[in-house]
Design a protein around this motif. Structure first.
Motif, PDB file in Angstrom:
ATOM      1  N   ALA A   1      51.120  47.791  36.191  1.00  0.00           N
ATOM      2  CA  ALA A   1      50.624  48.280  34.907  1.00  0.00           C
ATOM      3  C   ALA A   1      49.132  48.037  34.742  1.00  0.00           C
ATOM      4  N   ILE A   2      48.518  48.884  33.947  1.00  0.00           N
ATOM      5  CA  ILE A   2      47.108  48.721  33.599  1.00  0.00           C
ATOM      6  C   ILE A   2      46.896  47.337  32.988  1.00  0.00           C
ATOM      7  N   GLY A   3      45.784  46.685  33.387  1.00  0.00           N
ATOM      8  CA  GLY A   3      45.480  45.366  32.850  1.00  0.00           C
ATOM      9  C   GLY A   3      44.559  44.585  33.762  1.00  0.00           C
ATOM     10  N   VAL A   4      44.312  43.344  33.380  1.00  0.00           N
ATOM     11  CA  VAL A   4      43.439  42.445  34.137  1.00  0.00           C
ATOM     12  C   VAL A   4      44.308  41.348  34.748  1.00  0.00           C
ATOM     13  N   TYR A   5      44.083  41.055  36.031  1.00  0.00           N
ATOM     14  CA  TYR A   5      44.941  40.146  36.785  1.00  0.00           C
ATOM     15  C   TYR A   5      44.110  39.109  37.531  1.00  0.00           C
ATOM     16  N   ALA A   6      44.677  37.910  37.672  1.00  0.00           N
ATOM     17  CA  ALA A   6      44.143  36.922  38.601  1.00  0.00           C
ATOM     18  C   ALA A   6      44.739  37.222  39.966  1.00  0.00           C
ATOM     19  N   VAL A   7      43.883  37.246  41.006  1.00  0.00           N
ATOM     20  CA  VAL A   7      44.344  37.682  42.326  1.00  0.00           C
ATOM     21  C   VAL A   7      43.763  36.805  43.425  1.00  0.00           C
ATOM     22  N   LYS A   8      44.445  36.815  44.554  1.00  0.00           N
ATOM     23  CA  LYS A   8      43.912  36.273  45.801  1.00  0.00           C
ATOM     24  C   LYS A   8      43.698  37.451  46.745  1.00  0.00           C
ATOM     25  N   CYS A   9      42.544  37.491  47.392  1.00  0.00           N
ATOM     26  CA  CYS A   9      42.213  38.624  48.249  1.00  0.00           C
ATOM     27  C   CYS A   9      41.937  38.161  49.673  1.00  0.00           C
ATOM     28  N   THR A  10      42.361  38.982  50.614  1.00  0.00           N
ATOM     29  CA  THR A  10      42.051  38.733  52.013  1.00  0.00           C
ATOM     30  C   THR A  10      41.040  39.774  52.482  1.00  0.00           C
ATOM     31  N   VAL A  11      39.892  39.281  52.938  1.00  0.00           N
ATOM     32  CA  VAL A  11      38.837  40.136  53.487  1.00  0.00           C
ATOM     33  C   VAL A  11      38.594  39.661  54.910  1.00  0.00           C
ATOM     34  N   GLY A  12      39.043  40.428  55.887  1.00  0.00           N
ATOM     35  CA  GLY A  12      38.965  39.971  57.268  1.00  0.00           C
ATOM     36  C   GLY A  12      39.822  38.737  57.441  1.00  0.00           C
ATOM     37  N   THR A  13      39.203  37.633  57.816  1.00  0.00           N
ATOM     38  CA  THR A  13      39.942  36.377  57.995  1.00  0.00           C
ATOM     39  C   THR A  13      39.770  35.440  56.807  1.00  0.00           C
ATOM     40  N   LYS A  14      39.058  35.888  55.776  1.00  0.00           N
ATOM     41  CA  LYS A  14      38.776  35.032  54.630  1.00  0.00           C
ATOM     42  C   LYS A  14      39.728  35.322  53.469  1.00  0.00           C
ATOM     43  N   THR A  15      40.125  34.249  52.766  1.00  0.00           N
ATOM     44  CA  THR A  15      40.899  34.381  51.538  1.00  0.00           C
ATOM     45  C   THR A  15      39.998  33.980  50.378  1.00  0.00           C
ATOM     46  N   VAL A  16      39.880  34.870  49.388  1.00  0.00           N
ATOM     47  CA  VAL A  16      38.936  34.673  48.286  1.00  0.00           C
ATOM     48  C   VAL A  16      39.671  34.888  46.962  1.00  0.00           C
TER      49      VAL A  16
ATOM     50  N   LYS B   1      37.280  35.031  33.739  1.00  0.00           N
ATOM     51  CA  LYS B   1      36.968  34.316  34.977  1.00  0.00           C
ATOM     52  C   LYS B   1      37.284  32.833  34.844  1.00  0.00           C
ATOM     53  N   VAL B   2      36.934  32.236  33.708  1.00  0.00           N
ATOM     54  CA  VAL B   2      37.245  30.816  33.477  1.00  0.00           C
ATOM     55  C   VAL B   2      38.753  30.600  33.524  1.00  0.00           C
ATOM     56  N   PHE B   3      39.501  31.493  32.882  1.00  0.00           N
ATOM     57  CA  PHE B   3      40.964  31.390  32.884  1.00  0.00           C
ATOM     58  C   PHE B   3      41.498  31.443  34.310  1.00  0.00           C
ATOM     59  N   ALA B   4      41.013  32.407  35.101  1.00  0.00           N
ATOM     60  CA  ALA B   4      41.494  32.575  36.476  1.00  0.00           C
ATOM     61  C   ALA B   4      41.120  31.372  37.332  1.00  0.00           C
ATOM     62  N   GLU B   5      39.891  30.886  37.187  1.00  0.00           N
ATOM     63  CA  GLU B   5      39.461  29.737  37.982  1.00  0.00           C
ATOM     64  C   GLU B   5      40.288  28.497  37.666  1.00  0.00           C
ATOM     65  N   GLN B   6      40.617  28.297  36.399  1.00  0.00           N
ATOM     66  CA  GLN B   6      41.459  27.164  36.018  1.00  0.00           C
ATOM     67  C   GLN B   6      42.866  27.325  36.585  1.00  0.00           C
ATOM     68  N   LEU B   7      43.341  28.555  36.599  1.00  0.00           N
ATOM     69  CA  LEU B   7      44.656  28.834  37.163  1.00  0.00           C
ATOM     70  C   LEU B   7      44.695  28.446  38.639  1.00  0.00           C
ATOM     71  N   PHE B   8      43.659  28.838  39.381  1.00  0.00           N
ATOM     72  CA  PHE B   8      43.628  28.523  40.808  1.00  0.00           C
ATOM     73  C   PHE B   8      43.434  27.023  41.050  1.00  0.00           C
ATOM     74  N   GLU B   9      42.666  26.370  40.190  1.00  0.00           N
ATOM     75  CA  GLU B   9      42.485  24.921  40.318  1.00  0.00           C
ATOM     76  C   GLU B   9      43.800  24.182  40.116  1.00  0.00           C
ATOM     77  N   ASN B  10      44.603  24.643  39.170  1.00  0.00           N
ATOM     78  CA  ASN B  10      45.882  23.988  38.866  1.00  0.00           C
ATOM     79  C   ASN B  10      46.916  24.201  39.958  1.00  0.00           C
ATOM     80  N   GLU B  11      46.683  25.212  40.804  1.00  0.00           N
ATOM     81  CA  GLU B  11      47.609  25.426  41.922  1.00  0.00           C
ATOM     82  C   GLU B  11      47.536  24.266  42.914  1.00  0.00           C
TER      83      GLU B  11
END
Length: 323
Positions: A235-250, A313-323
């Motif tokens: 669905a349309i919206g804004v999401y927190a994501v993990k991306c793979t670019v080549g061998t890097k995960t960002v 961005k702050v929300f997403a960064e906190q989400l990833f930190e809590n992982e």
């Protein structure tokens, strides 16, 4: 056979052979076999694969037959079916399950017209050297889907293979899970979809040139083109994501929508990668969806949009930190 890869399953080493046609496969060993579209390769499908593997002895080979295009793409062209996996994604997920042999057969009108007896005799017996088939109680096969599980059991007695039925309850679990996953994604309920899948929902796209508006407000985005029109996009919206670019995960955040604040008209898929400066044009990015942050909104000004993006961005960064 176009791919051979090595996997470790429990204490065993499993070599996965992937074939692009039924007619490319041959074996002197007996096979334990199942078939299906396996779209999503979700937790229900994995239970069936585990059952297949448990039924295979060291002297036998596990074998899965799947199809591409999806049969509904061929037989119901007007359906505009959306799938959870591309064929490449489905292959990788089935590979992880520990199979020995996977056949991805090109489904066409000619295959759909095979009679039940032709399918059993010419394929299951003569090519697959089948010992056992594990199949749903409601499975129908042959031209016009006229044969059922009872017919298959009779064929098994005639040709010397066993038929093991997957119960109605197990089939319902698989079917319901697929429906729930699609519904969850269409509603933006990513956590629920990921729970049913057993992994993070993902898609891949090539970075193309966009309007480059994001960089003017400090949030440069990679505009993704999804090649497979049948791939289900959430669905349309804004999401927190993990991306793979080549061998890097960002880590990053993704927007699916029309960018209404700047009067956008067409739906686009744009990802902003955190702390990533490399040139991305023409590169392939694989996006895993972790959590939906919010609906897409139309703001009164670009400055208000910029402020909200900082909050996202702050929300997403906190989400990833809590992982």
């Amino acid at each position: 056979m176009w791919i051979v890869s090595l996997k470790f399953v429990g204490n065993k080493t499993a070599i996965l052979n992937i074939y692009s046609s039924i007619h490319d496969f041959s074996t002197s060993k007996k096979t334990v076999f199942t078939l299906g579209t396996f779209d999503g390769v979700h937790v229900g499908h994995i239970k069936i694969i585990e059952r297949l593997l448990n039924a295979s002895s060291d002297d036998e080979q596990s074998l899965v037959l799947t199809f591409f295009p999806h049969p509904r793409m061929v037989l119901q062209e007007e359906s505009d079916i959306k799938l959870l996996n591309t064929i490449e994604e489905r292959t990788k997920l089935l590979e992880k399950a520990g199979l020995q042999n996977l056949i991805i057969h090109p489904f066409d009108q000619a295959f759909s017209r095979l009679s039940a007896e032709e399918f059993v005799k010419n394929i299951l017996v003569d090519i697959f050297n089948i010992k056992k088939i594990i199949i749903g109680h409601d499975h129908r096969f042959g031209r016009n889907r006229t044969a059922n599980i009872d017919d298959l059991i009779l064929y098994g007695k005639e040709f010397g293979f066993e038929v093991e039925q997957i119960s109605a309850q197990e089939i319902d679990e698989v079917s319901i899970s697929s429906t729930k996953i699609r519904n969850a994604l269409n509603e933006g309920k990513i956590a629920l979809a990921n729970e049913y899948l057993g992994y993070n929902y993902l898609f891949s796209g090539t970075v193309i040139h966009g309007k480059k508006l994001g960089r003017t407000i400090g949030f440069p985005t990679a505009n993704l083109k999804i090649e497979e029109s049948y791939k289900l996009i959430p669905a349309i919206g804004v999401y927190a994501v993990k991306c793979t670019v080549g061998t890097k995960t960002v880590n990053g955040m993704l927007n699916i929508g029309t960018n209404p604040t700047v009067d956008g008209q067409n739906t686009s898929i744009e990802v902003h990668l955190f702390d990533f400066q490399e040139d991305l044009y023409d590169k392939k990015i694989t996006v895993e969806l972790i959590k939906r942050i919010r609906d897409e909104q139309k703001f009164a000004s670009v400055d208000e949009l910029k402020q909200q993006l900082h909050k996202d961005k702050v929300f997403a960064e906190q989400l990833f930190e809590n992982e």
